[in-house]
Design a protein around this motif. Structure first.
Motif, PDB file in Angstrom:
ATOM      1  N   GLU A 127      38.213  -3.421   8.404  1.00 21.03           N
ATOM      2  CA  GLU A 127      36.795  -3.587   8.075  1.00 21.03           C
ATOM      3  C   GLU A 127      36.147  -4.624   8.994  1.00 21.03           C
ATOM      4  OE1 GLU A 127      34.837  -1.945   5.617  1.00 21.03           O
ATOM      5  OE2 GLU A 127      36.553  -0.582   5.801  1.00 21.03           O
ATOM      6  N   ARG A 128      36.871  -5.666   9.311  1.00 17.68           N
ATOM      7  CA  ARG A 128      36.330  -6.696  10.204  1.00 17.68           C
ATOM      8  C   ARG A 128      36.359  -6.226  11.658  1.00 17.68           C
ATOM      9  NH1 ARG A 128      39.536 -11.929   7.653  1.00 17.68           N
ATOM     10  NH2 ARG A 128      38.552 -11.851   5.583  1.00 17.68           N
ATOM     11  N   ILE A 129      37.424  -5.523  12.027  1.00 23.44           N
ATOM     12  CA  ILE A 129      37.567  -5.069  13.409  1.00 23.44           C
ATOM     13  C   ILE A 129      36.432  -4.129  13.801  1.00 23.44           C
ATOM     14  CG2 ILE A 129      39.030  -3.651  14.919  1.00 23.44           C
ATOM     15  CD1 ILE A 129      41.431  -4.866  13.293  1.00 23.44           C
ATOM     16  N   ARG A 130      35.958  -3.353  12.841  1.00 26.73           N
ATOM     17  CA  ARG A 130      34.858  -2.416  13.124  1.00 26.73           C
ATOM     18  C   ARG A 130      33.574  -3.139  13.506  1.00 26.73           C
ATOM     19  NH1 ARG A 130      37.194   0.213   8.438  1.00 26.73           N
ATOM     20  NH2 ARG A 130      38.398   2.030   9.118  1.00 26.73           N
ATOM     21  N   LYS A 131      33.490  -4.424  13.258  1.00 22.39           N
ATOM     22  CA  LYS A 131      32.302  -5.192  13.632  1.00 22.39           C
ATOM     23  C   LYS A 131      32.301  -5.556  15.114  1.00 22.39           C
ATOM     24  CE  LYS A 131      31.990  -7.255   9.019  1.00 22.39           C
ATOM     25  NZ  LYS A 131      32.050  -8.524   8.246  1.00 22.39           N
ATOM     26  N   ASN A 132      33.457  -5.441  15.764  1.00 23.63           N
ATOM     27  CA  ASN A 132      33.527  -5.751  17.192  1.00 23.63           C
ATOM     28  C   ASN A 132      32.617  -4.824  17.987  1.00 23.63           C
ATOM     29  OD1 ASN A 132      35.418  -7.759  16.801  1.00 23.63           O
ATOM     30  ND2 ASN A 132      37.172  -6.485  17.336  1.00 23.63           N
ATOM     31  N   ILE A 133      32.087  -5.349  19.075  1.00 23.05           N
ATOM     32  CA  ILE A 133      31.279  -4.541  19.996  1.00 23.05           C
ATOM     33  C   ILE A 133      32.205  -4.044  21.092  1.00 23.05           C
ATOM     34  CG2 ILE A 133      29.373  -4.577  21.638  1.00 23.05           C
ATOM     35  CD1 ILE A 133      28.172  -6.862  19.888  1.00 23.05           C
ATOM     36  N   GLU A 134      32.323  -2.730  21.223  1.00 23.77           N
ATOM     37  CA  GLU A 134      33.255  -2.148  22.193  1.00 23.77           C
ATOM     38  C   GLU A 134      32.528  -1.123  23.056  1.00 23.77           C
ATOM     39  OE1 GLU A 134      36.382  -0.494  19.856  1.00 23.77           O
ATOM     40  OE2 GLU A 134      37.231  -2.437  19.287  1.00 23.77           O
ATOM     41  N   TYR A 135      32.765  -1.188  24.343  1.00 18.33           N
ATOM     42  CA  TYR A 135      32.182  -0.202  25.253  1.00 18.33           C
ATOM     43  C   TYR A 135      32.988  -0.178  26.544  1.00 18.33           C
ATOM     44  CZ  TYR A 135      29.878  -4.263  27.480  1.00 18.33           C
ATOM     45  OH  TYR A 135      29.619  -5.445  28.122  1.00 18.33           O
ATOM     46  N   LYS A 136      32.680   0.769  27.413  1.00 21.16           N
ATOM     47  CA  LYS A 136      33.380   0.921  28.687  1.00 21.16           C
ATOM     48  C   LYS A 136      32.402   0.750  29.843  1.00 21.16           C
ATOM     49  CE  LYS A 136      36.922   4.128  26.919  1.00 21.16           C
ATOM     50  NZ  LYS A 136      38.096   3.286  27.206  1.00 21.16           N
ATOM     51  N   VAL A 137      32.929   0.275  30.950  1.00 19.38           N
ATOM     52  CA  VAL A 137      32.121   0.095  32.164  1.00 19.38           C
ATOM     53  C   VAL A 137      32.833   0.780  33.326  1.00 19.38           C
ATOM     54  CG1 VAL A 137      31.232  -1.575  33.826  1.00 19.38           C
ATOM     55  CG2 VAL A 137      31.113  -2.075  31.382  1.00 19.38           C
ATOM     56  N   ILE A 146      35.568  -3.170  27.372  1.00 17.34           N
ATOM     57  CA  ILE A 146      34.955  -4.451  27.032  1.00 17.34           C
ATOM     58  C   ILE A 146      34.891  -4.575  25.514  1.00 17.34           C
ATOM     59  CG2 ILE A 146      32.975  -5.963  27.346  1.00 17.34           C
ATOM     60  CD1 ILE A 146      34.283  -5.151  29.994  1.00 17.34           C
ATOM     61  N   THR A 147      35.382  -5.687  24.991  1.00 14.91           N
ATOM     62  CA  THR A 147      35.308  -5.973  23.557  1.00 14.91           C
ATOM     63  C   THR A 147      34.715  -7.362  23.354  1.00 14.91           C
ATOM     64  OG1 THR A 147      37.207  -4.604  22.948  1.00 14.91           O
ATOM     65  CG2 THR A 147      36.624  -6.363  21.439  1.00 14.91           C
ATOM     66  N   ILE A 148      33.612  -7.428  22.613  1.00 17.53           N
ATOM     67  CA  ILE A 148      33.086  -8.719  22.165  1.00 17.53           C
ATOM     68  C   ILE A 148      33.664  -8.931  20.774  1.00 17.53           C
ATOM     69  CG2 ILE A 148      31.026 -10.048  21.589  1.00 17.53           C
ATOM     70  CD1 ILE A 148      29.513  -8.451  23.692  1.00 17.53           C
ATOM     71  N   ASN A 149      34.532  -9.920  20.664  1.00 14.06           N
ATOM     72  CA  ASN A 149      35.357 -10.096  19.473  1.00 14.06           C
ATOM     73  C   ASN A 149      34.615 -10.881  18.391  1.00 14.06           C
ATOM     74  OD1 ASN A 149      37.509 -10.251  17.712  1.00 14.06           O
ATOM     75  ND2 ASN A 149      38.431 -12.000  18.748  1.00 14.06           N
ATOM     76  N   VAL A 408      38.574  -9.252  26.449  1.00 16.55           N
ATOM     77  CA  VAL A 408      38.341  -9.763  25.095  1.00 16.55           C
ATOM     78  C   VAL A 408      37.386 -10.941  25.250  1.00 16.55           C
ATOM     79  CG1 VAL A 408      39.376 -10.697  23.004  1.00 16.55           C
ATOM     80  CG2 VAL A 408      40.636  -9.024  24.371  1.00 16.55           C
ATOM     81  N   LEU A 409      36.120 -10.702  24.942  1.00 20.55           N
ATOM     82  CA  LEU A 409      35.069 -11.689  25.192  1.00 20.55           C
ATOM     83  C   LEU A 409      34.697 -12.413  23.904  1.00 20.55           C
ATOM     84  CD1 LEU A 409      32.770  -9.600  27.581  1.00 20.55           C
ATOM     85  CD2 LEU A 409      34.681 -11.120  28.161  1.00 20.55           C
TER      86      LEU A 409
END
Length: 501
Positions: A127-137, A146-149, A408-409
């Motif tokens: 549930e918490r992990i789903r809050k991470n911002i994840e995308y590809k470049v 890219i993951t903003i943790n 992991v940002l």
């Protein structure tokens, strides 16, 4: 209400195969004791089957706080949540037996079972992990992740104050030790009542497989030694990594380097990280090839990647280990002062390797990422470390996960990048000082092309480019003419170059 919640949790735990139906009454009584209850009222939950375990835990924790069973502090709530889940799941011996039963059918079935158990038991905080911002470049080297943790919640100031007052114990010795399995936790040490580990025999040694509570990619696992000993990159490391992927061919396994700056966050306990995910580095093609005398079955290449990577491929494990050992020995003693590479300062070793093993079909792969942790006045955090011009995006070490192409940002970037977006759109002048020069440069260059529709994707792509620069900074042999020639000089110390594209 509490009886309702307890029965719902038991039902959901049985449905998720955490709890054997034969153990339901036992689990219920354990929960009653935990909540200081002497009796139980039967309830009907037929119409409430869709309630998930994390939501139930929140309600149960709220009850515990409101009835003063625990204080409403982050660590106390985490500890109590772990204790709740421990009541409705099997003991380690049963989990290991079920894992073994699945493994006899398929290694993948075994890890599937354990991954689902770790998620359903709330040990992996989905549930918490789903809050991470994840995308590809997209880059010249493939798509970087890219993951903003933001998955780890901020602690209450009272909790932080308690951590400063409470004397930290030496049990368990660290966050990875086997003694964490089932450990309730304490102020400043995470709750582990619902923690389970799989016993793995690796070359006659006891190792333990677990998943990361905050997985950064699919089935992000940790393999840790039974012994609390320092990280050490050696030929034995290569053999262990390759033996593991032989046992679990659908996983990769790698190790952080064993030196400060280029190593991981825990260097005091031998451990590896792996999982079921193909990073951009694993997909990267060979840049040029070389041959090693005495290793005619080993295909050797330098990988087209922003960091300095040697890839060895063979159908047998031992030739890879021996070839890797030769390269490790050469690298540990190699210097090229024209490129800032110095192997030692007195007795202090600077050169080491970040190794990664995987199996593709019938072929084993061993990637050896060359690392150096030397510092100087210009780069006090590391010459081959993210430089100051990218610290506003990432200042932390480039460890195993970053090496393979996943950034992991820090959580601060969620807010700070939004401020940069508003700055580019002219909505606000408020930008964190560390981003100001970057934001001004972007605004000057792209004033006419950025708009409300594309600004978020634009800023995320620019942040991704900064991460690529972090990897380039960490490379000992830069991807330019001088770096290429330097890499070839090093390779010639132990091999013959056969193909240069």
């Amino acid at each position: 209400m509490i009886h309702h919640l307890i029965q719902q949790l038991i039902y959901q735990s049985a449905a998720a195969q955490l709890l054997d139906p034969q153990d339901e009454i036992y689990a219920r009584n354990q929960l009653l004791s935990l909540f200081h209850l002497d009796e139980f009222q039967e309830v009907d939950i037929v119409e409430e089957r869709d309630v998930n375990i994390p939501d139930l835990l929140e309600h149960l924790i709220d009850y515990a706080c409101s009835h003063r069973i625990i204080d409403a502090l982050f660590d106390e709530k985490e500890i109590f949540a772990g204790k709740i889940m421990n009541c409705v799941m099997a003991r380690p011996s049963t989990v290991n037996q079920l894992f073994h039963d699945h493994y006899l059918k398929s290694p993948q079935l075994a890890t599937d079972y354990f991954y689902e158990l770790s998620k359903n038991s709330n040990y992996i905080q989905m549930e918490r992990i789903r809050k991470n911002i994840e995308y590809k470049v997209s880059t010249d080297y493939g798509e970087l992740d890219i993951t903003i943790n933001v998955s780890k919640p901020e602690k209450d100031p009272r909790n932080i104050e308690l951590e400063q007052k409470v004397k930290s114990g030496d049990y368990p010795k660290c966050l990875l030790c086997i003694e964490n399995e089932g450990y309730a936790g304490r102020i400043g040490h995470p709750a582990r009542s619902n923690h389970r580990m799989i016993r793995v025999n690796l070359l006659g040694e006891n190792w333990y497989l677990q998943f990361s509570p905050y997985v950064y990619y699919q089935e992000h696992c940790i393999l840790l030694s039974e012994k609390h000993t320092d990280m050490k990159i050696s030929p034995d490391t290569f053999l262990r990594l390759l033996t593991f992927v032989e046992q679990f061919p659908h996983y990769f396994l790698g190790s952080n380097a064993d030196l400060p700056i280029v190593g991981g966050s825990i260097l005091s306990h031998e451990h590896y990280q792996g999982g079921r995910y193909e990073f951009a580095m694993a997909k990267a093609e060979a840049d040029w090839h070389f041959e090693m005398a005495g290793f005619h079955d080993v295909i050797c290449s330098v990988v087209k990647w922003p960091m300095s990577v040697i890839r060895l491929r063979c159908k047998q494990i031992h030739p890879l280990v021996e070839a890797g050992a030769k390269i490790l020995n050469e690298w540990q003693n190699y210097s090229d002062e024209t490129l800032g590479i110095i192997s030692r300062t007195g007795e202090t070793l600077h050169n080491t390797i970040t190794p990664i093993a995987r199996k593709k079909g019938e072929v084993f792969e061993l990637d050896l990422v060359l690392r150096n942790n030397r510092t100087n006045e210009e780069h006090p955090l590391g010459i081959f470390h993210p430089h100051t011009d990218v610290h506003h995006i990432k200042k932390e070490n480039i460890g195993l996960i970053e090496v393979m192409g996943l950034a992991v940002l820090p959580a601060r970037l969620k807010r700070e990048l939004n401020e940069v977006e508003n700055y580019l759109l002219g909505k606000s002048e408020e930008v964190a000082d560390n981003h100001l020069d970057w934001a001004r440069g972007l605004k000057d260059r792209y004033r006419e092309t950025v708009n409300a529709v594309n600004v978020q994707s634009f800023i995320r792509e620019e942040a991704g480019k900064k991460f690529l620069k972090c990897l380039e900074d960490a490379s000992v042999f830069k991807r330019n003419e001088d770096g290429r020639e330097g890499f070839q000089r090093f390779v010639r110390t132990f091999s013959h170059i056969v193909e240069v594209s």
